[in-house]
Design an enzyme around this catalytic site. Structure first.
Site, PDB file in Angstrom:
ATOM      1  N   HIS A  55      -3.046 -41.913  44.166  1.00  0.00           N
ATOM      2  CA  HIS A  55      -2.377 -41.038  45.134  1.00  0.00           C
ATOM      3  C   HIS A  55      -1.477 -41.772  46.110  1.00  0.00           C
ATOM      4  CE1 HIS A  55      -4.605 -37.273  44.256  1.00  0.00           C
ATOM      5  NE2 HIS A  55      -5.546 -38.112  43.877  1.00  0.00           N
ATOM      6  N   LYS A  94       2.101 -32.784  59.084  1.00  0.00           N
ATOM      7  CA  LYS A  94       1.475 -33.685  58.110  1.00  0.00           C
ATOM      8  C   LYS A  94       0.875 -34.836  58.915  1.00  0.00           C
ATOM      9  CE  LYS A  94       5.572 -34.057  56.164  1.00  0.00           C
ATOM     10  NZ  LYS A  94       5.745 -34.200  54.738  1.00  0.00           N
ATOM     11  N   ARG A  95       0.083 -35.687  58.284  1.00  0.00           N
ATOM     12  CA  ARG A  95      -0.423 -36.847  59.005  1.00  0.00           C
ATOM     13  C   ARG A  95       0.724 -37.650  59.610  1.00  0.00           C
ATOM     14  NH1 ARG A  95      -5.940 -38.112  58.528  1.00  0.00           N
ATOM     15  NH2 ARG A  95      -5.374 -39.798  59.938  1.00  0.00           N
ATOM     16  N   LYS A 144       6.349 -41.448  56.795  1.00  0.00           N
ATOM     17  CA  LYS A 144       6.738 -40.040  56.797  1.00  0.00           C
ATOM     18  C   LYS A 144       7.880 -39.773  57.775  1.00  0.00           C
ATOM     19  CE  LYS A 144       2.034 -38.609  55.476  1.00  0.00           C
ATOM     20  NZ  LYS A 144       2.145 -37.859  54.217  1.00  0.00           N
ATOM     21  N   THR A 197       2.391 -32.103  49.316  1.00  0.00           N
ATOM     22  CA  THR A 197       1.973 -30.779  48.868  1.00  0.00           C
ATOM     23  C   THR A 197       2.342 -29.739  49.932  1.00  0.00           C
ATOM     24  OG1 THR A 197      -0.224 -31.376  49.682  1.00  0.00           O
ATOM     25  CG2 THR A 197       0.117 -31.429  47.303  1.00  0.00           C
ATOM     26  N   LYS A 203       3.867 -25.729  49.820  1.00  0.00           N
ATOM     27  CA  LYS A 203       3.406 -24.564  50.590  1.00  0.00           C
ATOM     28  C   LYS A 203       4.583 -23.922  51.323  1.00  0.00           C
ATOM     29  CE  LYS A 203      -0.868 -27.056  51.035  1.00  0.00           C
ATOM     30  NZ  LYS A 203      -1.564 -28.100  51.819  1.00  0.00           N
TER      31      LYS A 203
HETATM   32  C1  26V Z   1      -7.224 -44.053  52.032  1.00  0.00           C
HETATM   33  C2  26V Z   1      -8.262 -44.310  52.842  1.00  0.00           C
HETATM   34  C3  26V Z   1      -8.588 -45.707  53.111  1.00  0.00           C
HETATM   35  C4  26V Z   1      -9.947 -45.895  53.680  1.00  0.00           C
HETATM   36  C5  26V Z   1     -10.277 -44.916  54.738  1.00  0.00           C
HETATM   37  C6  26V Z   1     -10.150 -43.507  54.307  1.00  0.00           C
HETATM   38  C7  26V Z   1      -8.988 -43.266  53.420  1.00  0.00           C
HETATM   39  C8  26V Z   1      -8.618 -41.988  53.129  1.00  0.00           C
HETATM   40  C9  26V Z   1      -7.570 -41.742  52.297  1.00  0.00           C
HETATM   41  C10 26V Z   1      -6.859 -42.774  51.747  1.00  0.00           C
HETATM   42  C11 26V Z   1      -5.738 -42.563  50.812  1.00  0.00           C
HETATM   43  C12 26V Z   1      -5.022 -41.366  51.064  1.00  0.00           C
HETATM   44  C13 26V Z   1      -4.016 -41.180  49.998  1.00  0.00           C
HETATM   45  C14 26V Z   1      -3.406 -39.840  50.093  1.00  0.00           C
HETATM   46  O1  26V Z   1      -3.857 -38.983  50.821  1.00  0.00           O
HETATM   47  N1  26V Z   1      -2.370 -39.655  49.342  1.00  0.00           N
HETATM   48  C15 26V Z   1      -1.671 -38.402  49.337  1.00  0.00           C
HETATM   49  O2  26V Z   1      -2.123 -37.672  48.204  1.00  0.00           O
HETATM   50  C16 26V Z   1      -1.503 -36.403  48.128  1.00  0.00           C
HETATM   51  C17 26V Z   1      -2.142 -35.672  46.975  1.00  0.00           C
HETATM   52  O3  26V Z   1      -1.840 -36.307  45.786  1.00  0.00           O
HETATM   53  C18 26V Z   1      -0.008 -36.588  47.962  1.00  0.00           C
HETATM   54  O4  26V Z   1       0.597 -35.314  47.935  1.00  0.00           O
HETATM   55  C19 26V Z   1       0.568 -37.400  49.111  1.00  0.00           C
HETATM   56  O5  26V Z   1       1.934 -37.671  48.890  1.00  0.00           O
HETATM   57  C20 26V Z   1      -0.180 -38.695  49.246  1.00  0.00           C
HETATM   58  O6  26V Z   1       0.226 -39.387  50.409  1.00  0.00           O
END
Ligand code: 26V
Length: 867
Positions: free
Chosen positions: A410, A601-602, A607, A709, A713
């Site tokens: 992701h 978004k975050r 971003k 995503t 929406k």
């Molecule tokens: C990484 C970590 C690292 C450790 C702590 C907790 C944590 C939580 C999440 C992540 C990775 C997040 C990756 C993510 O959210 N990617 C997003 O995925 C979406 C669904 O595929 C996509 O639409 C977004 O573009 C992408 O940024």
């Protein structure tokens, strides 16, 4: 050969057998309606409890059940709107109806012996469940009627539900949309996740700064869940490994002296849309083992016993809130292993309940989809369970693992790629480290065979990154152990093959594939935008709810003046609704006629919320200089949470808030420009925001946003995108046509080509608009009382090494905004574009995404319920 998983080795009670998985429910047409019934197939001591007939789906019956639960279960007499009890009583009434379907779905799963999919994810960002459940069951009108007879507004009841915020953002929300689509497509998919006691933090804004507050979302109980203590699993941590040679001369490994923790499952029902299927989200909660407590208690050390209990329960205490940056905290690794081990054990137990110890068909009947690398330790854990607990040989175990694991990536951001210190593994999961070493040794042998003497390649591809502190590369473990590796949008999957995972794509090209993300139109159009939903259904019928490709038929209405008028009417009503909420939240009045220009978004540098701020300041500057006559009134709405430890993102929030304050308190700006930071942005906020948006900001640096995503929406709800050629924007633009999308910015190749000779100072100096904007910001105009607070943020724009290249895209962004401005002035044409965006959103349903996963990765047959 194999022995049963469990009993002595896991210290658990014996395996549940066939009929305890099977909470036997009898369907409506059954002739035998006695209550207790000895089942023929069931063993001695089992009594099938036959259900009474299904509860009717009428307002009368719902009201009757509501009254029952409100009075007899919750013990209340008076309805007070703001109390949680009316909400809880409705959930119990609805849950009765879900239970019937849940039982039938479980029975069908056992009977059909379907291939099953386990979706393993550290995050399920479910949001609220009530409205969605009523919609999918088809009893929203009946429930509304039942409540109205009590003088209750169903919307008020909806509002009383707290968001299940068990995720950070895109990745977690995607998992939730997947579950809705799988249930709707009757796909046998079970979600496995963690029942965090505290979900995503709440965000408060204090003097423009983000303040984090805990999210005790379980405080009033979570009425949807069913605790299933009988399926608890034991999870090992720490200890050491030993080996012995068994009676057949085989070396066996033991993981001993461990500190064990129990994983208790809580099941949440996931109803399909009007198809009587009800799938399961199984969330694991950590608890101390009884033995653990008792030992210390008996030794007279009550304090230590309690401490041990706390330590065990800590594992599922809180969701890690830092999306997209990995920081190797030990507790996070514990969460990952806890989820992986509990879920795999659960799957193996279910298999054994049907097939005993014959694992020959296991790989044909099970798939584990790994949601990013977070649960990737499952590769090694499945090997451990098969070899150590079930006494399988390495080759057989590796064959099963490699045929059941599939991995979704992701993110391309290097800082998000998980690497765990070998030393931490040795301490926490010593047996898994041995297994990973063995996987790596065999993998390296394979590379050497294919590329003899290429030691540089071995160094690059090894699962272990060598150095002062050797690390385990979790993405590589996932790739080596999986039969499928996918990205989440076309561009992203290409960049994985050509960049990040290039060596692996060369070795195993057949593993790599793309699955473009989607969103569920049930939540993100039908439920959150009833006005538009009704209008669409009047025009083209309601097939789109389960077949979004039908929404393309809206194209025939795009030029219809009357339809355009009605379309605008709905949008305006949604904007009025959002405007009220914005005023409640911030005290700022936002005229609904303004263009609602939204970025939610975050918060992350890639971003580029900062680019949005630069544009806001540019508009402010133009209006002040008397150069704003062509500008349409605009409300810039920005929302999102910053990871608590991400200083730059937090400072950007402060910057947004300060610029907003100056704009909103300038009388010249009134009715022309508003800027709002939406506090505590979450799933429920998006349900209010996306129906009201005119312009959708998708402005990441090309090559950085895997998919996005939110973009889908907004599109579905008739917003027009201003965006870069990044993630799924590329496919959105292709679908809607270039005339209905405001494109700007460098593409991936141009971004790469510019690295090394990027000179932001020169770009700023050469552009008078840009110079004025930067000067205003640097002059302290927006931080009179806090000098220097924006220094870091502003410096980043001028940095030649700025990875996000904000300055490079300023001019083209401002020009694209000018095109959007001009387009908005032509009301009919804007409405036409808006309709065409909704009409082109057919591909971006997770129904399509899930069909793609199933056709190309899972190959599961749909669940067939008994008629
Ligand atoms: C990484 C970590 C690292 C450790 C702590 C907790 C944590 C939580 C999440 C992540 C990775 C997040 C990756 C993510 O959210 N990617 C997003 O995925 C979406 C669904 O595929 C996509 O639409 C977004 O573009 C992408 O940024």
């Amino acid at each position: 050969m194999a022995t049963r998983l469990g009993d002595e080795s896991l210290g658990n009670k014996p395996l549940e057998n066939r009929s305890s998985e099977n909470t036997s429910l009898e369907n409506r047409s059954s002739e035998n309606r006695s209550l207790g019934n000895r089942s023929d197939k069931a063993g001695i001591g089992e009594i099938e409890l036959l259900q009474s007939p299904d509860r009717p789906m009428t307002a009368d019956a719902i009201l009757e059940d509501f009254t029952h639960y409100f009075g007899r279960l919750l013990g209340r007499r008076t309805i007070r709107t703001r109390s949680p009890y009316p909400y809880q009583a409705v959930v119990f009434a609805v849950r009765d109806r879900l239970m019937e379907r849940w039982g039938k779905t479980r029975m069908a799963l056992e009977r059909n012996n379907n291939r099953r999919v386990a979706y393993l994810s550290l995050e399920f960002l479910m949001g609220r469940l009530l409205r969605n459940a009523l919609l999918n069951l088809g009893v929203e009108a009946e429930t509304r009627e039942a409540l109205s007879r009590l003088g209750l507004e169903i919307e008020e009841v909806y509002e009383r539900e707290l968001d299940a915020g068990l995720g950070n953002g895109g990745l977690g929300r995607l998992a939730a949309c997947f579950l809705d689509s799988c249930a709707t497509l009757s796909l046998p998919v079970i979600g496995y996740g963690i029942r965090y006691q505290y979900g995503m933090f709440h965000q408060r804004i204090d003097n423009g700064y983000q303040v984090e507050e805990p999210d005790p979302w379980l405080r009033e109980g979570f009425p949807w869940e069913v605790k299933r203590f009988e399926f608890a699993k034991r999870i090992k941590f720490g200890g050491r490994t030993t080996s012995y040679v068994d009676s057949r001369g085989e070396t066996r490994y033991l993981w001993v002296d461990t500190h064990d923790v129990m994983a208790i499952p809580y099941d949440v029902p996931i109803p399909g849309y009007r198809n009587d299927v009800c799938n399961t989200l199984r969330l694991w909660s950590a608890a101390a083992t009884d033995a653990f407590n008792l030992e210390e208690f008996n030794a007279g050390d009550y304090g230590d016993a309690v401490a041990a209990k706390n330590e065990a329960e800590n594992i599922t205490m809180v969701l890690y809130p830092n999306a997209e940056t990995y920081n190797g905290q030990e507790l996070r690794l514990k969460q990952q292993y806890f989820l992986a081990s509990a879920s795999l054990q659960d799957t193996i137990r279910f298999w054994q309940s049907l097939h005993g110890d014959d694992f020959a068909g296991f790989a044909d009947k099970n798939v584990f989809q790994l949601n990013d690398t977070h649960p990737a330790i499952a590769v090694a854990e499945l090997m451990r369970l098969l070899i150590d607990e079930l006494h399988m040989g390495w080759d057989e175990a590796w064959d099963i693992t490699g045929r059941t694991m599939a991995y979704t990536n992701h993110t391309l951001l290097p800082e998000a790629l998980e690497k765990w210190p070998v030393a931490m593994f040795r301490r926490l999961l010593p047996r898994l480290l041995e297994i990973i070493y063995e996987i790596n040794a065999r993998f390296i042998a394979e590379i050497s065979h294919r590329w003899p003497g290429d030691s540089e390649r071995i160094r690059r591809m090894s699962l272990i990154q060598e150095g002062d502190e050797p690390m385990i590369r979790m993405a590589y473990l996932a790739i080596v152990g999986s039969f499928s590796v996918n990205g989440v949008a076309g561009l992203h999957s290409r960049l994985l093959r050509e960049g990040l995972f290039r060596d692996f794509a060369e070795l195993w090209p057949h593993k790599f594939n793309n699955k473009t993300n989607g969103v569920t139109q049930r939540r993100w159009l039908a439920a959150c935008n009833p006005g538009l939903s009704d209008l669409i259904t009047e025009a083209i019928g309601d097939d789109w709810v389960v077949d979004l490709s039908q929404i393309g038929r809206l194209r025939d209405h795009a030029d219809d003046r009357e339809f355009q008028r009605l379309w605008r009417h709905v949008k305006l009503a949604n904007k009025v609704r959002l405007s009220r909420r914005l005023t409640e939240l911030t005290g700022i009045e936002v005229p609904p006629a303004m263009m609602f220009d939204v970025q939610v978004k975050r918060l992350h540098e890639y971003k580029r919320q900062l680019l949005n701020v630069l544009h806001a300041v540019h508009l402010y500057d133009r209006i002040r200089r008397g150069d704003g006559d062509e500008l349409v009134p605009r409300a810039i709405i920005i929302g999102g949470k910053a990871a608590p430890g991400y200083a730059m993102a937090k400072r950007t929030i402060k910057c947004i808030n300060n610029v907003a304050r100056v704009i909103n308190s300038d009388p010249i700006m009134a009715d022309r420009l508003r800027m709002i930071f939406y506090p505590d942005y979450n799933v429920s906020a998006m349900e209010l925001i996306c129906p009201a948006a005119d312009l959708s900001e998708q402005i990441s640096t090309a090559g950085k946003e895997a998919s996005g995503t939110g973009n889908m929406k907004f599109m579905m709800n008739g917003a027009i995108t201003i965006g870069t050629l990044d993630g799924a924007n590329v496919e959105i633009r292709e679908a809607v046509g270039e005339d209905n999308f405001f494109l700007f910015g460098l593409n991936v190749e141009e971004v790469q080509a510019m690295r090394g000779h990027y000179r932001p100072d020169d770009i700023i100096d050469a552009d008078s608009d840009f110079s004025r904007v930067v000067k205003l910001l640097e002059s302290g105009h927006f931080n009179r009382f806090e000098p220097g607070v924006f220094d870091d943020v502003l410096r980043s724009i001028r940095e030649p090494s700025d990875p996000w290249m904000t300055a490079a895209d300023f001019r083209s962004y401002v020009d694209a905004q000018a095109r959007a401005n001009a387009a908005f002035r032509d009301v009919d044409d804007w409405t036409r574009k808006s309709i065409l965006n909704t009409a082109a959103s057919g591909r971006f349903s997770t129904d399509r995404t899930m069909r793609d996963y199933n056709d190309e990765i899972w190959h599961a047959d749909p669940i067939v319920l008994e008629v």
